[in-house]
Design a protein around this motif. Sequence first.
Motif, PDB file in Angstrom:
ATOM      1  N   PHE A  20       0.985  -1.078   0.009  1.00 18.46           N
ATOM      2  CA  PHE A  20      -0.124   0.015   0.085  1.00 18.46           C
ATOM      3  C   PHE A  20       0.911   1.162   0.054  1.00 18.46           C
ATOM      4  O   PHE A  20       0.372   2.176  -0.659  1.00 18.46           O
ATOM      5  N   TYR A  54      -3.526   5.506  -5.447  1.00 16.05           N
ATOM      6  CA  TYR A  54      -4.959   4.633  -4.922  1.00 16.05           C
ATOM      7  C   TYR A  54      -6.297   5.317  -5.362  1.00 16.05           C
ATOM      8  O   TYR A  54      -7.228   4.634  -5.837  1.00 16.05           O
ATOM      9  N   ARG A  85     -19.368   4.021   0.198  1.00 19.85           N
ATOM     10  CA  ARG A  85     -18.987   4.549   1.536  1.00 19.85           C
ATOM     11  C   ARG A  85     -19.982   5.542   2.110  1.00 19.85           C
ATOM     12  O   ARG A  85     -20.160   5.360   3.209  1.00 19.85           O
ATOM     13  N   GLY A 114      -7.559   0.846   8.873  1.00 17.02           N
ATOM     14  CA  GLY A 114      -7.125   0.838   7.367  1.00 17.02           C
ATOM     15  C   GLY A 114      -7.333   1.991   6.979  1.00 17.02           C
ATOM     16  O   GLY A 114      -8.274   2.173   5.509  1.00 17.02           O
ATOM     17  N   ASP A 134      -3.675   2.825  10.301  1.00 14.61           N
ATOM     18  CA  ASP A 134      -3.365   2.246   9.154  1.00 14.61           C
ATOM     19  C   ASP A 134      -1.882   1.663   9.179  1.00 14.61           C
ATOM     20  O   ASP A 134      -0.912   2.074   9.904  1.00 14.61           O
ATOM     21  N   LEU A 135      -1.900   0.398   8.545  1.00 11.58           N
ATOM     22  CA  LEU A 135      -0.403  -0.188   8.596  1.00 11.58           C
ATOM     23  C   LEU A 135       0.661   0.569   7.816  1.00 11.58           C
ATOM     24  O   LEU A 135       1.848   0.397   8.205  1.00 11.58           O
ATOM     25  N   ASN A 172      -1.671  -1.904  13.543  1.00 11.73           N
ATOM     26  CA  ASN A 172      -2.306  -2.706  12.953  1.00 11.73           C
ATOM     27  C   ASN A 172      -3.531  -3.267  13.502  1.00 11.73           C
ATOM     28  O   ASN A 172      -3.930  -3.218  14.848  1.00 11.73           O
ATOM     29  N   ALA A 173      -4.602  -3.519  12.897  1.00 10.54           N
ATOM     30  CA  ALA A 173      -5.777  -3.752  13.036  1.00 10.54           C
ATOM     31  C   ALA A 173      -5.983  -5.070  14.122  1.00 10.54           C
ATOM     32  O   ALA A 173      -6.649  -5.329  14.763  1.00 10.54           O
ATOM     33  N   GLY A 184     -13.317   0.386   5.662  1.00 19.66           N
ATOM     34  CA  GLY A 184     -13.455   0.366   4.221  1.00 19.66           C
ATOM     35  C   GLY A 184     -12.391  -0.387   3.484  1.00 19.66           C
ATOM     36  O   GLY A 184     -11.341   0.060   3.475  1.00 19.66           O
ATOM     37  N   PHE A 185     -12.947  -1.535   3.087  1.00 20.95           N
ATOM     38  CA  PHE A 185     -11.801  -2.175   2.013  1.00 20.95           C
ATOM     39  C   PHE A 185     -10.740  -2.747   2.579  1.00 20.95           C
ATOM     40  O   PHE A 185      -9.561  -2.836   2.159  1.00 20.95           O
TER      41      PHE A 185
HETATM   42  C1  LIG Z   1      -7.968  -0.969   0.015  1.00 24.47           C
HETATM   43  S1  LIG Z   1      -7.014   0.344   1.236  1.00 24.47           S
HETATM   44  C2  LIG Z   1      -8.533   1.007   1.771  1.00 24.47           C
HETATM   45  C3  LIG Z   1      -8.507   2.463   2.318  1.00 24.47           C
HETATM   46  C4  LIG Z   1      -9.589   3.297   2.751  1.00 24.47           C
HETATM   47  N1  LIG Z   1     -10.189   2.739   3.998  1.00 24.47           N
HETATM   48  C5  LIG Z   1     -10.661   3.315   1.515  1.00 24.47           C
HETATM   49  O1  LIG Z   1     -11.786   3.027   1.929  1.00 24.47           O
HETATM   50  O2  LIG Z   1     -10.341   3.912   0.709  1.00 24.47           O
HETATM   51  C6  LIG Z   1      -6.769  -0.736   2.483  1.00 24.47           C
HETATM   52  C7  LIG Z   1      -6.007  -0.275   3.459  1.00 24.47           C
HETATM   53  O3  LIG Z   1      -5.819  -1.049   4.765  1.00 24.47           O
HETATM   54  C8  LIG Z   1      -4.502  -1.049   5.414  1.00 24.47           C
HETATM   55  N2  LIG Z   1      -4.410  -2.334   6.003  1.00 24.47           N
HETATM   56  C9  LIG Z   1      -4.057  -3.333   5.465  1.00 24.47           C
HETATM   57  N3  LIG Z   1      -3.884  -4.322   6.430  1.00 24.47           N
HETATM   58  C10 LIG Z   1      -4.182  -3.675   7.607  1.00 24.47           C
HETATM   59  C11 LIG Z   1      -3.836  -4.028   9.092  1.00 24.47           C
HETATM   60  N4  LIG Z   1      -3.599  -5.341   9.393  1.00 24.47           N
HETATM   61  N5  LIG Z   1      -4.161  -3.051   9.921  1.00 24.47           N
HETATM   62  C12 LIG Z   1      -4.264  -1.725   9.571  1.00 24.47           C
HETATM   63  N6  LIG Z   1      -4.366  -1.257   8.128  1.00 24.47           N
HETATM   64  C13 LIG Z   1      -4.088  -2.296   7.547  1.00 24.47           C
HETATM   65  C14 LIG Z   1      -3.894  -0.726   4.031  1.00 24.47           C
HETATM   66  O4  LIG Z   1      -2.363  -0.252   4.254  1.00 24.47           O
HETATM   67  C15 LIG Z   1      -4.568   0.297   3.225  1.00 24.47           C
HETATM   68  O5  LIG Z   1      -4.308   1.420   3.381  1.00 24.47           O
END
Ligand SMILES: C[S@@+](CC[C@H](N)C(=O)[O-])C[C@H]1O[C@@H](n2cnc3c(N)ncnc32)[C@H](O)[C@@H]1O
Length: 219
Positions: free
Chosen positions: A2, A9, A25, A44, A65-66, A92-93, A109-110
């Motif tokens: 990411f 993005y 959303r 995230g 976010d990671l 981290n989630a 989201g996603f």
């Molecule tokens: C597809 S993007 C979605 C971003 C935003 N929520 C949106 O709606 O556009 C996924 C996000 O989740 C983050 N992510 C992935 N695994 C994660 C984790 N274990 N903990 C926190 N964030 C995470 C990624 O770095 C990325 O920014």
Amino acid sequence: MFDRIAARYDFLNRVLSFGTDIGWRRRALVRAGIERGHAVLDVGAGTGDLSFAAAARGAHVIAIDLSPGMLAVLTRRSSLEQRSRIRTLVGNAEALPLPDASVDRIVTGFTVRNVGDLGRALAEFRRVLRPGGRAVILELSHPPHATFARLYSFYFDRVAPAVADLLSGDREAYRYLPRSLRPFPEAARLAEMLRDAGFTRVAYERLTFGIAAIHVAEV
Ligand SMILES: C[S@@+](CC[C@H](N)C(=O)[O-])C[C@H]1O[C@@H](n2cnc3c(N)ncnc32)[C@H](O)[C@@H]1O
């Protein structure tokens, strides 16, 4: 990964989803029922779409976010006023850097399909929510209708990564897209996992023939 795609993005998202992600959303935010003064955790948060919308409703937002690269884009996109309402945290989630019962709403989201141990992340969501709190999960899902699922799979597995390759030059990142969805649980199973994590009043709605879903779960 990411971090690598952070700058492109938003653009790729809009193109690959034909803009439908915007409506999804919006719908998720309605389901979240965010009120002025609520503490809202965006898990995230990425480039911040849900965080900005929650802040606009008068919430105090923690955007976790990671990826520092994604959060850097969020910060770049934000106005001074938004910055006063949104705190960004690299985290981290699966191990949220927050005390028990400290937030009123979780929006995500996603993101959850990217998490290594989903059960653990859902237990973390439950832990940090206050009594009366609510988690709203917007995520891609598996369309239930077989014919539509085949058509969609062709688009998602073949067309979308190819278009993303062309527009971004990052072949690997967008091959990951279908790979991240395949092992992700079907909507009814995700609802079951939320109940197993201790949530009550779990409900979900499918969006756009089931290519995405919103799960709502309460504490
Ligand atoms: C597809 S993007 C979605 C971003 C935003 N929520 C949106 O709606 O556009 C996924 C996000 O989740 C983050 N992510 C992935 N695994 C994660 C984790 N274990 N903990 C926190 N964030 C995470 C990624 O770095 C990325 O920014």
